[in-house]
Design a protein around this motif. Structure first.
Motif, PDB file in Angstrom:
ATOM      1  N   LEU A  42       1.921   6.468  -7.451  1.00 26.04           N
ATOM      2  CA  LEU A  42       0.943   7.246  -8.206  1.00 26.04           C
ATOM      3  C   LEU A  42       0.440   8.388  -7.351  1.00 26.04           C
ATOM      4  N   ASP A  43       0.251   9.517  -7.964  1.00 25.77           N
ATOM      5  CA  ASP A  43      -0.451  10.601  -7.311  1.00 25.77           C
ATOM      6  C   ASP A  43      -1.602  10.979  -8.217  1.00 25.77           C
ATOM      7  N   ASN A  44      -2.782  10.841  -7.697  1.00 21.75           N
ATOM      8  CA  ASN A  44      -3.967  11.160  -8.491  1.00 21.75           C
ATOM      9  C   ASN A  44      -3.972  10.399  -9.814  1.00 21.75           C
ATOM     10  N   PHE A  48      -1.476   9.538 -11.635  1.00 22.76           N
ATOM     11  CA  PHE A  48      -0.354   9.795 -12.538  1.00 22.76           C
ATOM     12  C   PHE A  48       0.935   9.346 -11.862  1.00 22.76           C
ATOM     13  N   PRO A  49       1.777   8.601 -12.572  1.00 18.15           N
ATOM     14  CA  PRO A  49       2.975   8.061 -11.934  1.00 18.15           C
ATOM     15  C   PRO A  49       3.864   9.148 -11.330  1.00 18.15           C
ATOM     16  N   LEU A  50       4.271   8.884 -10.126  1.00 18.11           N
ATOM     17  CA  LEU A  50       5.064   9.879  -9.400  1.00 18.11           C
ATOM     18  C   LEU A  50       6.490   9.382  -9.256  1.00 18.11           C
ATOM     19  N   PRO A 100      12.843  11.897   0.058  1.00 23.53           N
ATOM     20  CA  PRO A 100      13.202  11.360  -1.261  1.00 23.53           C
ATOM     21  C   PRO A 100      14.003  12.357  -2.084  1.00 23.53           C
ATOM     22  N   GLU A 159       0.998   3.977  -2.980  1.00 23.84           N
ATOM     23  CA  GLU A 159       0.724   5.369  -2.635  1.00 23.84           C
ATOM     24  C   GLU A 159       1.819   6.283  -3.209  1.00 23.84           C
ATOM     25  N   GLU A 160       3.042   5.796  -3.140  1.00 25.67           N
ATOM     26  CA  GLU A 160       4.138   6.635  -3.639  1.00 25.67           C
ATOM     27  C   GLU A 160       4.237   6.606  -5.157  1.00 25.67           C
ATOM     28  N   THR A 207       8.536   5.944  -9.927  1.00 27.01           N
ATOM     29  CA  THR A 207       8.535   4.545 -10.336  1.00 27.01           C
ATOM     30  C   THR A 207       9.941   3.982 -10.345  1.00 27.01           C
ATOM     31  N   GLU A 208      10.902   4.830 -10.096  1.00 31.05           N
ATOM     32  CA  GLU A 208      12.291   4.407 -10.101  1.00 31.05           C
ATOM     33  C   GLU A 208      12.568   3.634  -8.823  1.00 31.05           C
ATOM     34  N   TYR A 257       0.820  -1.206   0.000  1.00 38.00           N
ATOM     35  CA  TYR A 257       0.000   0.000   0.000  1.00 38.00           C
ATOM     36  C   TYR A 257       0.854   1.255   0.000  1.00 38.00           C
ATOM     37  N   GLU A 258       1.881   1.204   0.804  1.00 34.74           N
ATOM     38  CA  GLU A 258       2.780   2.365   0.845  1.00 34.74           C
ATOM     39  C   GLU A 258       3.429   2.594  -0.509  1.00 34.74           C
ATOM     40  N   LEU A 282      12.498   5.646  -0.010  1.00 35.25           N
ATOM     41  CA  LEU A 282      11.281   6.011   0.720  1.00 35.25           C
ATOM     42  C   LEU A 282      10.796   4.882   1.604  1.00 35.25           C
ATOM     43  N   VAL A 338       9.406   2.600   6.795  1.00 37.03           N
ATOM     44  CA  VAL A 338       9.416   3.843   6.039  1.00 37.03           C
ATOM     45  C   VAL A 338      10.713   4.574   6.318  1.00 37.03           C
TER      46      VAL A 338
END
Lengths: 1090, 418
Positions: B117-119, B121-123, B158, B114-115, B125-126, B110-111, B133, B153
């Motif tokens: 995608l934001d809304n 859109f990929p945030l 980041p 959450e990281e 992915t690296e 889940y974490e 993170l 965490v």
């Protein structure tokens, strides 16, 4: 104080919103109080937290649902009670454990909303993981529990003011994800503020927040567009992708917002993260279709010069010049194509696909082929990727067979492919089939027909049918093959064959009675109703060709009529009717029998049809006019079915889109407009650079260097200048942004250019600075025509520079801003005077490095007007070591009375490798002979060395060390104090080769190391061009003895042995001048022994 | 963009859901189940399914369907690529990407989601940024975490997201500095009945495992870069350098990554490392079929062919197979009709063979198609295209790294039609 007033506003909003949340009154009051003392709010964290605490404590009792169950040991112990208990405990680890379980519940899709009050309390926790999990929870349930969600808002508002950018960003992220309409104003405010944040990461987050807010409240559109407009101007690669997503979501029709940012986006594209690239590319595709004219039409006027100037720095595209002759591509259009091309190499399949569709929709026809290879590569990827890519290839291959034909074998089907992949491959193979490859394809199809996957085998038969109709040569072969398949054991295969044969026979109204007979024979064995029906139809349709068989088939059918499927019955009735009309003698009774059977059939469809046919064909008193036409109705020639691809109509959708994949319009699909007949004003894309100087100050050092380089290219032939004159303003600016091109090529090009200097170099002005700001330059176009070549050389220099510095965008920016800024300071024809001064500046600039930037900026302005020396001296392409030596060169012209050393003629410049960066521990050196008089000493040959640092640390004290024939006379370049990583510098040396071709060996030293290098001159480089009359030439020739002869063979095709071509070739091997001669023999004069 | 994600296992249970925008009811998956029923094989489920209000884009990996729900126009490849990235990340984090692993690590999953995608859109992915993170779970860390109450965490922010080299985290430190490169080539080929090659191409990748301190700048040069016809790079590779000099110059990510993948197209001559002699016949009328298969090496440049595995989907009519393997073991699954023969290493002196008879269903007619034979194999120490790394240099750091390069050739989709 600005912040403070805003906070008041924000909290008032909260207040208004919460009027009905009466039980939280206390909390609100306190919160309100806190916000009253505006400064106190952010300093007094404790107070605010206490307030949250207070508010939350009151919630469990009032939440109602728990009611009497509130209590630990209550009998009706609720499921999530233990979690609540844990969340409310003081121990961090317990809370965390509880939150993990809550997240587990969410993940499973179970409802955990009743825990909201207990969870939201932890929103201000110090523990990062706990906090993050609370965020997850909050975002999930805030929509359902709007009132309670508001409790967390103040925490985020506080975090928005944190000094740490990541905390600000994450606060904005969560705040904007809470879908509570009441906080819209707060979000709006936060977005606006974040859009102006120092940190690009926060700005990126704000771009994401724009879409969230828009979906929450579309009424905010106007305000959001303002923010988008602002963010579009952002130069950070982090922001670019996200803001374009927001643009596409909120206002995709506001294409006008893109104009000013178009070139920037094109240039940033390579460095944007991959997901952003996809979005930007598809947006730019749409943009380009509205702004540029179609590159596909032929016969439009073509301005060669424009293209030439534009392509000057690009070797690959030079070859295209000739092909593109029919039409002038907007330089911005070209810029887009060029900057997206490297992305075909991306590892992200979506990026590759989006570039492919961009080329498909925007590139001239002959360039589209570039994408083929990359698309085929994608076929190696996952099944789902293959599916989408194959769909797109299928559409492409209908229009452009040639594109994929060389890769035909990549579409061969493997037995392990999924069925939908197989059918897509089959589709493509069918599209690719032509006279040349049909035999290969058919052989391949033969394998497929035997496939165990019968659905696929049936599809193959259809494909064979399509091939047969499309390619007339193989129709008979295919037909025969299909007939053979009729004896296949598998019913679906046979049925499909029959159906396809029926279609084929229909398209081929020639004699095929053999096949029909064969089918009639098979009729008894075929059980698939569709196939039986097809055969019956064929019999009826061509009953005149099989006059004996058809009635017999009808007889058989009459026997089995009742047992047949409906579709077969219908066709039997048809057959009977047709036979009745053509051969009533034999079949009259049979027909009547069948019609009677049909009359009492169970299916009303058949009863209906029977009644209709009977009335139509059997003449009686009641039947009216129709009877006469029965023959014409039933036996009318029927149009052949067209066998065509299922992908035929998909090209109405933009490739790569969801709509294309589904072949239906998806919601939110943006139509790709047609090319405009006339291109809209292209000057809208010109950007006036009004940024403060500091913005690009760090790169001014380079800017200076560019400028000085320009100086040297300033001499040019009048003629040349005119030729180039047509290059429009647009091309200048776009070529300035074309800096992503290969540097070596551009350098060569520019030096070629400058080599073409004529002796009357003084004529041309050195107004090398140009403005790229469009509006005024448009007017001045005519006036500036002479400057076009400078423009070009500048571009070349700019590109080489940015190339060597790996960090593209910064440099690009600087170069473009340089252009425009310098344009403002020097637009008039400042004479060549500026040349030496800028050199000097450059020199002074290089040593102290970036420190003097601001001064330089000022001094440049001063010096331009200053114009100290009359400079009609021959200036070569080399970066002279100093002003002094440059002026020394002036005296050279009077060394000989009869033989005037002339400026070197145009000739290609070859660059040689001096030191490879592998051997040079990062230092690499290249040299070429600029073919201009050496400035240091008349007898020396000028050598221009380009040193570049390929390593990652800066190299210090680069100088020339020991030389190997000790007597060797070298004029060294001044020691280079420091060469930054990726940087390169060009220095000039003078070497006295004593007219021999013996190599000059010397050491190239850095602070730590020394590398032995050697320069071996070709004999032609030792010469110097002289201007002689023809008489003088023969006189001098007579004086020379055999000893002075050196021969070199110049290979040359006789076809192009024009004098011009010969000259070119000779120049490529030796530095000589041309003797004006009436004869056909070309004389070249050169002077040895300098 | 991406609205929600559902994870569906082989038996059709939704075992995880995640929403990035407002919640989409899981009943939307019913349309997916319908499509699943219609498809005969799990692979045949169409990747894009339209429903009245949403579109479902799914990928199938490790027998789990990752179903993304989207609401409006978006390039389907964008979603597909992202979903595969998600799977890759899970695999990277948990070693395997199975239902059990995902369920066990649901919080980390889940974490991560959450990281990533934001809304919608990929945030991020690296994998390097994500690992900064959220630390991947290890047994040791799990134990420590339970004892000390610390978390997965990362405490760090980041920072990688901001740097010019977002793929590399800062402050990397190793005691042993090493850089390993694996050149792995796969041969995709179709061989026809007579043994001639219908199509053959080589797909190569260079996978790297780089554990180097600091910010090393590597250059990798090839003896024969011209071979690389069509390449795609990890974003770290400086493209212009490649264009100009055919040298790979890059600041590597930390850890494992795919540096480059390339394609040597069928136009070039591709060496086929094995040949297959086969004689598979079914006689009309009798319920017996003959099966005879012999493998032999060919064009292997003296290297041994190892880990050979032959598999073939026999016709449906085959009931049983009585075969005799001269080497290795064979299995025949009477349900799926899949014959697999684990050969192992091919000994050129004594060629492995598999001979015997097949029993067909009584009364069934002779199958009209012979089965295709899929072959897997491995050849160590050789890249079949002949690609050779010339040298690897490091700039920017002082220490001497340990460098290693390994070559391997594998069979990709290597099929022999019989």
């Amino acid at each position: 104080m600005r912040h403070n007033s805003e906070t008041v506003y924000v909290h008032c909003e909260v207040l208004k919103a919460e009027y009905n949340v009466t039980h939280l009154g206390g909390f609100l009051f306190r919160l309100n109080a806190a916000s009253m003392s505006t400064t106190a709010l952010y300093n007094d964290h404790g107070g605010a937290e206490a307030a949250v605490e207070a508010g939350l404590e009151s919630t469990p009792t009032s939440s109602g649902s728990t009611g009497a169950a509130f209590g630990l040991f209550s009998a009706d112990f609720k499921k999530n009670e233990d979690l609540k208990e844990m969340l409310e405990s003081n121990k961090e680890s317990l809370k965390l454990e509880a939150m993990k379980r809550v997240v587990g519940l969410i993940a499973k899709g179970k409802n955990a909303s009743e825990l909201f009050p207990a969870v939201v309390k932890n929103v201000a926790s110090k523990n990062i993981e706990l906090k993050k999990l609370v965020y997850v929870y909050l975002v999930r349930y805030a929509e359902e529990q709007q009132d309670l969600a508001l409790l967390s808002i103040s925490t985020f508002q506080r975090a928005l003011k944190e000094p740490n950018q990541f905390i600000r960003a994450s606060a904005l992220r969560v705040l904007s994800s809470i879908r509570v309409p009441i906080i819209v104003p707060i979000m709006m405010l936060a977005i606006k503020e974040a859009a102006a944040d120092m940190s690009p990461y926060v700005r990126k987050t704000s771009a994401h927040a724009i879409q969230k807010l828009y979906s929450l409240d579309p009424d905010q559109k106007e305000q959001l567009i303002e923010v988008i407009e602002k963010l579009l101007k952002d130069k950070s690669t982090l922001v670019a992708g996200s803001v374009v997503v927001a643009f596409e979501e909120v206002c995709p029709d506001r294409i006008d917002l893109i104009h000013k940012n178009y070139r920037k986006l094109c240039n940033l594209l390579v460095d944007v993260e991959e997901w952003g690239q996809v979005v930007i590319i598809s947006m730019l595709t749409r943009y380009a279709r509205t702004q540029f004219t179609s590159p596909w039409k032929e016969g439009a006027s073509f301005e060669e010069n424009n293209e030439k100037a534009f392509y000057a720095s690009d070797s690959e595209e030079k070859s295209e010049r000739t092909e593109a002759e029919a039409y002038v591509m907007d330089p911005d259009h070209r810029l887009l194509l060029r900057n997206t091309k490297p992305l075909l190499q991306s590892r992200n399949t979506a990026v590759v696909m989006s570039v492919a569709q961009l080329y498909w929709h925007l590139a001239p026809r002959h360039e589209v082929n570039l994408v083929t290879k990359s698309l085929v590569r994608l076929l190696r990827s996952h099944r789902e990727v293959q599916y989408i890519v194959l769909q797109n290839i299928a559409t492409m291959s209908i229009q452009r067979k040639g594109m994929f034909e060389p890769y035909m074998k990549s579409f061969y089907v493997r037995s392990t492919d999924a069925t939908h992949i197989k059918t897509l491959k089959l589709e493509i193979l069918t599209n690719l089939a032509n006279e040349a490859n049909i035999s290969t394809i058919l052989r391949e199809f033969q394998t497929y027909v035997k496939s165990q996957d019968k659905a696929f085998a049936a599809a193959t038969i259809q494909a064979i049918g399509r091939c047969a109709t499309n390619i007339s040569e193989v129709t008979d072969t295919c037909l025969n093959g299909l007939v053979l398949l009729l004896s296949n054991r598998d019913e679906t295969v046979v049925a499909e064959s029959v159906v396809v044969i029926k279609k084929l026979l229909q398209t081929q109204p020639t004699q095929h009675s053999e096949i029909i007979k064969h089918m009639a024979k098979l009729f008894d064995n075929i059980t698939v109703s569709m196939a039986r029906a097809s055969i019956l139809w064929l019999m009826g349709e061509y009953c005149d060709r099989v006059p004996k068989i058809a009635p017999d088939v009808l007889r058989k059918m009459a026997k089995s009529f009742t047992a047949e499927e409906d579709i077969v019955k219908l066709q039997t009735v048809n057959l009977a009717a047709k036979l009745y009309l053509t051969n009533s003698k034999q079949t009259k009774l049979l027909t009547q029998y069948i019609l009677n059977l049909g009359k009492y059939d169970q299916s009303y469809d058949i009863r209906d049809r029977t009644r209709f046919i009977r009335q139509l064909i059997v003449p009686n008193e009641k039947s009216g006019a129709l009877n006469k036409y029965a023959r014409r109705i039933l036996l009318a020639p029927k149009p052949a079915p067209v066998l065509e691809s299922a992908f035929k109509d998909r090209d109405r959708y933009q490739l790569g889109t969801l709509s294309h994949s589904l072949n239906s319009k998806a919601s939110g699909y943006q139509e790709l407009s047609d090319w405009p007949a006339v291109a809209p004003d292209q000057s809208v894309r010109n950007v006036e650079v009004v940024e403060p100087v500091q913005e690009w100050a760090p790169s001014v050092g380079k800017t200076k260097k560019l400028k000085s380089d320009d100086k040297f290219y300033s001499d040019n032939e009048e003629e040349k200048a005119e030729e180039e004159s047509e290059s429009s303003e647009g091309s200048s600016s776009s070529s300035s942004s074309s800096s992503g091109e290969s540097s070596s090529e551009s350098e060569e090009q520019s030096s070629e250019e400058s080599d073409k200097t004529s002796s009357d170099s003084g004529k041309s002005s050195s107004g090398s600075e140009e403005t790229s700001s469009g509006s005024d330059s448009q007017q001045k176009k005519k006036k500036k025509t002479k400057k076009a070549p400078q423009k070009k050389s500048k571009t070349a220099a700019a590109s080489s520079d940015s190339d060597e510095n790996g960090n593209g965008p910064v440099v690009k920016d600087s170069s473009s801003s340089d252009e425009s800024s310098s344009g403002s300071e020097d637009d008039s024809d400042s004479d060549a005077a500026a040349a030496p001064t800028t050199q000097q500046q450059k020199k002074s600039d290089r040593k102290p490095g970036p420190k003097v930037k601001s001064e330089v900026e000022v001094s440049l302005l001063d010096l331009v007007d200053f114009s100290p020396a009359p400079t009609n001296a021959p200036k070569g392409p080399v970066v002279s070591p100093s002003l002094l030596s440059d002026l020394e060169g002036l005296s050279l012209s009077n060394t000989s009375s009869t033989m005037q050393v002339t400026a070197p003629s145009f000739g290609p410049v070859k660059t040689y490798e001096l030191l490879h960066h592998m051997t040079g521990k990062g230092l690499s050196a290249k040299y070429h002979f600029p073919r201009q008089p050496c400035l240091h000493q008349p007898g020396m040959v000028a050598v221009q060395v380009t040193l570049s640092n390929g390593s990652d640390r800066s190299l210090e004290e680069i100088h020339v060390g020991d030389r190997s024939p000790a007597s060797l006379n070298i004029h060294c370049f001044n020691t280079i104090e420091r060469l930054e990583p990726e940087a390169s510098v060009t220095v000039s040396m003078g070497i006295d080769f004593s007219d021999s071709t013996q190599a000059a060996n010397f050491q190239l030293c850095t602070k730590e190391d020394g590398f032995s290098v050697s320069i071996q001159p070709a004999v032609g480089e030792l010469l110097m061009p002289s201007s002689l009359s023809e008489q003088d030439f023969s006189r001098e020739q007579g004086k020379l003895l055999g000893m002075n002869e050196t021969s070199a063979t110049v290979a040359m095709a006789t076809a192009n042995a024009s004098s011009q071509a010969v000259k070119q070739r000779v120049l490529s091997v030796a530095n000589v001048g041309e003797v004006p001669s009436g004869q056909d023999v070309a004389h070249s004069s050169g002077r040895g022994s300098r | 963009m991406i609205h929600s994600l559902f994870l569906i296992n082989a038996s059709g249970d939704i075992f995880l859901e995640k929403h990035w925008k407002s919640v989409v009811s899981r009943s939307v998956c019913d349309y997916f189940f319908e499509a699943q029923e219609r498809a005969s094989e799990p692979e045949n489920v169409p990747p894009v399914i339209p429903t009245p209000h949403h579109y479902l884009i799914s990928v199938l990996r490790h027998r789990i369907y990752f179903v993304a729900v989207i609401q409006s126009e978006v390039p389907p490849l964008f979603v597909i690529e992202f979903l595969h990235r998600v799977v890759d990340t899970f695999q990277d984090y948990f070693g395997v990407c199975t239902e059990a692993a995902i369920k066990d690590n649901v919080v980390v999953v889940y974490e991560l989601l959450e990281e990533m995608l934001d809304n919608g859109f990929p945030l991020a992915t690296e994998s390097n940024i994500l690992k900064e993170l959220i630390k991947p779970p290890t047994i040791l860390r799990t134990m420590v975490n339970t004892i000390t109450g610390s978390t997965n965490v990362g405490e760090q922010l980041p920072t990688g997201q901001l740097s010019v080299v977002p793929w590399r985290r800062t402050g990397v430190k190793y005691t042993n500095n090493e850089a390993y490169f694996d050149v792995v080539e796969e041969i995709d080929a179709i061989i026809d009945k007579s043994g001639s090659t219908i199509t053959a191409e080589i797909q190569g990748v260079i996978d790297a495992c780089v554990k180097l301190t600091g910010m090393p700048d590597l250059t990798l040069s090839f003896m024969n870069p011209r071979l690389l016809d069509d390449v795609s790079f990890h974003p770290c590779v400086r493209f212009k350098r490649w264009e100009a000099e055919r040298i790979l110059s890059f600041i590597p990510p930390d850890g494992n990554f795919r540096l480059l993948s390339y394609h040597v197209s069928s136009q070039n001559l591709v060496a086929i490392p094995v040949y297959v002699k086969h004689n598979i016949t079914f006689r009309e009328g009798s319920s017996q079929g003959r099966f005879d298969l012999t493998l032999g090496p060919k064009q292997t440049m003296g290297k041994a062919v190892e880990a050979v595995l032959v598999s073939s989907q026999l016709p449906r009519g085959v009931l049983n197979a009585n075969l005799n393997a001269s080497q290795g073991t064979y299995t025949f699954d009477p349900v799926t009709k899949m014959l697999t023969w684990d050969v192992g290493k091919i000994n050129p002196q004594k060629l492995p063979s598999l001979k015997g008879s097949m029993n067909l269903q009584a009364g069934a007619s002779k199958p009209d198609e012979n089965p295709t034979i899929n072959i897997q194999l491995k050849i160590q120490q050789m890249a079949i295209s002949g690609l050779k790394v010339n040298r690897l240099d490091m700039y920017g750091e002082k220490y001497k790294p340990f460098k290693g390069i390994k070559y391997m050739t594998k069979a990709g989709k290597f099929q022999v039609r019989t």
